[in-house]
Write an enzyme that holds these catalytic residues in place. Structure first.
Site, PDB file in Angstrom:
ATOM      1  N   HIS A 179      -1.730  -6.616   5.791  1.00 22.07           N
ATOM      2  CA  HIS A 179      -2.783  -7.531   5.370  1.00 22.07           C
ATOM      3  C   HIS A 179      -4.133  -6.872   5.658  1.00 22.07           C
ATOM      4  O   HIS A 179      -4.532  -6.713   6.810  1.00 22.07           O
ATOM      5  CB  HIS A 179      -2.642  -8.859   6.113  1.00 22.07           C
ATOM      6  N   GLY A 180      -4.823  -6.472   4.586  1.00 17.94           N
ATOM      7  CA  GLY A 180      -6.017  -5.643   4.707  1.00 17.94           C
ATOM      8  C   GLY A 180      -7.108  -6.215   5.585  1.00 17.94           C
ATOM      9  O   GLY A 180      -7.731  -5.498   6.376  1.00 17.94           O
ATOM     10  N   THR A 206       0.896  -1.151   0.000  1.00 17.37           N
ATOM     11  CA  THR A 206       0.000   0.000   0.000  1.00 17.37           C
ATOM     12  C   THR A 206       0.933   1.198   0.000  1.00 17.37           C
ATOM     13  O   THR A 206       2.094   1.042   0.333  1.00 17.37           O
ATOM     14  CB  THR A 206      -0.822   0.062   1.327  1.00 17.37           C
ATOM     15  N   THR A 208      -0.521  -0.007   6.546  1.00 17.18           N
ATOM     16  CA  THR A 208      -0.260  -0.918   5.433  1.00 17.18           C
ATOM     17  C   THR A 208      -0.166  -2.329   5.987  1.00 17.18           C
ATOM     18  O   THR A 208       0.123  -2.504   7.168  1.00 17.18           O
ATOM     19  CB  THR A 208       1.042  -0.553   4.693  1.00 17.18           C
ATOM     20  N   ARG A 229     -13.119  -7.229  -4.417  1.00 14.96           N
ATOM     21  CA  ARG A 229     -12.587  -7.276  -3.045  1.00 14.96           C
ATOM     22  C   ARG A 229     -12.091  -5.892  -2.638  1.00 14.96           C
ATOM     23  O   ARG A 229     -11.413  -5.201  -3.379  1.00 14.96           O
ATOM     24  CB  ARG A 229     -11.430  -8.275  -2.966  1.00 14.96           C
ATOM     25  N   GLY A 239     -10.153  -3.904   0.660  1.00 14.92           N
ATOM     26  CA  GLY A 239      -9.432  -4.107   1.912  1.00 14.92           C
ATOM     27  C   GLY A 239      -9.588  -2.931   2.851  1.00 14.92           C
ATOM     28  O   GLY A 239     -10.609  -2.241   2.858  1.00 14.92           O
ATOM     29  N   ASP A 240      -8.556  -2.688   3.646  1.00 16.05           N
ATOM     30  CA  ASP A 240      -8.638  -1.633   4.665  1.00 16.05           C
ATOM     31  C   ASP A 240      -8.437  -0.231   4.130  1.00 16.05           C
ATOM     32  O   ASP A 240      -8.918   0.740   4.717  1.00 16.05           O
ATOM     33  CB  ASP A 240      -7.564  -1.888   5.732  1.00 16.05           C
TER      34      ASP A 240
END
Length: 308
Positions: free
Chosen positions: A221-222, A168, A219, A196, A198-199
């Protein structure tokens, strides 16, 4: 207030020597752009947007041009931005065919009554705002085509601890008026399902900014970051009186122990304290303050130089 900008290029696994050199150049360039905006009297929001645009335009980083590919071999991008002065927020997800999702996120913040637009609605809004549309394949790099092929051949692609999936880009800033802001942008994770998210575009997970506390961009693993609300969790610890360093260690440690998630973050507090921390193997980062540029990639290699 002495202005400050901190940028990151994403949590990652081990990085080869030649790639480190390219990432180092890109991250330093982004911090220099952001700091230049602050030095000329620009706002924290201007600075984080400018720094992230520089990273979106750099193919070494997983955002904008250089975004990783979904299972269909296409680029879908997410981004968000926040102004700590009044908690204004702009976010976009699953956007395609634009060069700089962070610019679109800022337009959502400033030109709509909403906080978050997605997919087709975001595309229609981009067109209405005159954001140039570019062919989707223009965002696809040969490197990312190869990475997708490799990923499809390796089973268990979505493992939480899979360090391939941490990229990210982000920035935080404190301007001379004492305002803070964050911006975060990403292409997501390799071989992700279509649609998909993510965060990164989710405020409180991918970032947060509040003049009363500070600003953060995350940053990693979302899915893990979403589960623990990493950005707001870190700022909560600062609100409770922890230093930026302690807050970062606590929240990253919690994410690792509770959901086995790896990642990293950059924070600047309302008083100008800052930190870059990560639990992944590496994280390219740079910080500019008081005419000095601090930067690094691995835990033990911080360098400091004078800004031009």
């Amino acid at each position: 207030m002495n202005p400050i900008v901190v940028v990151h290029g994403g949590g990652a696994g081990p990085i080869s020597k030649d790639r480190k050199e390219r990432m180092h150049k890109g991250i330093v360039r982004a911090a220099t752009v952001g700091y230049g905006i602050l030095r000329e009297g620009g706002s924290a929001v201007d600075a984080v947007e400018g720094a992230v645009v520089a990273l979106e335009d750099d193919p070494e980083f997983n955002a904008g041009y250089g975004s990783v590919l979904n299972t269909d071999g296409e680029v879908e991008m997410d981004a968000s931005i926040m102004d700590g002065k009044d908690l204004s927020v702009g976010a976009v997800s699953a956007v395609r065919c634009i060069a700089n999702p962070i610019k679109l996120a800022r337009l959502v913040m400033e030109k709509t009554p909403h906080c978050f637009l997605t997919d087709q609605g975001a595309a229609q809004f981009a067109a209405a705002m005159g954001v140039p549309e570019i062919p989707g394949e223009k965002l696809v790099t040969e490197k990312n085509k190869k990475r997708l092929e490799k990923e499809k051949h390796e089973k268990g692609a979505q493992k939480t601890d899979c360090e391939k999936n941490l990229g990210t880009v982000g920035a935080v800033a404190l301007d001379s008026k004492g305002n803070v802001a964050y911006a975060t942008s990403t292409g997501g994770i390799i071989n992700k399902m279509v649609g998909r998210v993510g965060d990164t575009p989710c405020v409180g997970a991918g970032g947060y900014a509040d003049n009363d506390i500070g600003a953060i961009s995350t940053t990693g693993h979302g899915e893990s970051i979403l589960k623990v609300n990493l950005a707001r969790l870190t700022l909560f610890h600062i609100e409770q009186g922890k230093t930026v360093e302690e807050a970062a260690d606590l929240s990253l440690g919690y994410m690792k122990s509770r959901v086995k998630g790896l990642g990293g973050l950059i924070v600047v507090s309302k008083t100008g304290d800052w930190v870059a921390k990560w639990t992944s193997t590496s994280m390219p980062w740079a910080a500019a303050k008081d005419g000095k540029l601090h930067f690094g990639i691995d835990p033990d290699d911080t360098a400091i130089t004078d800004l031009p």
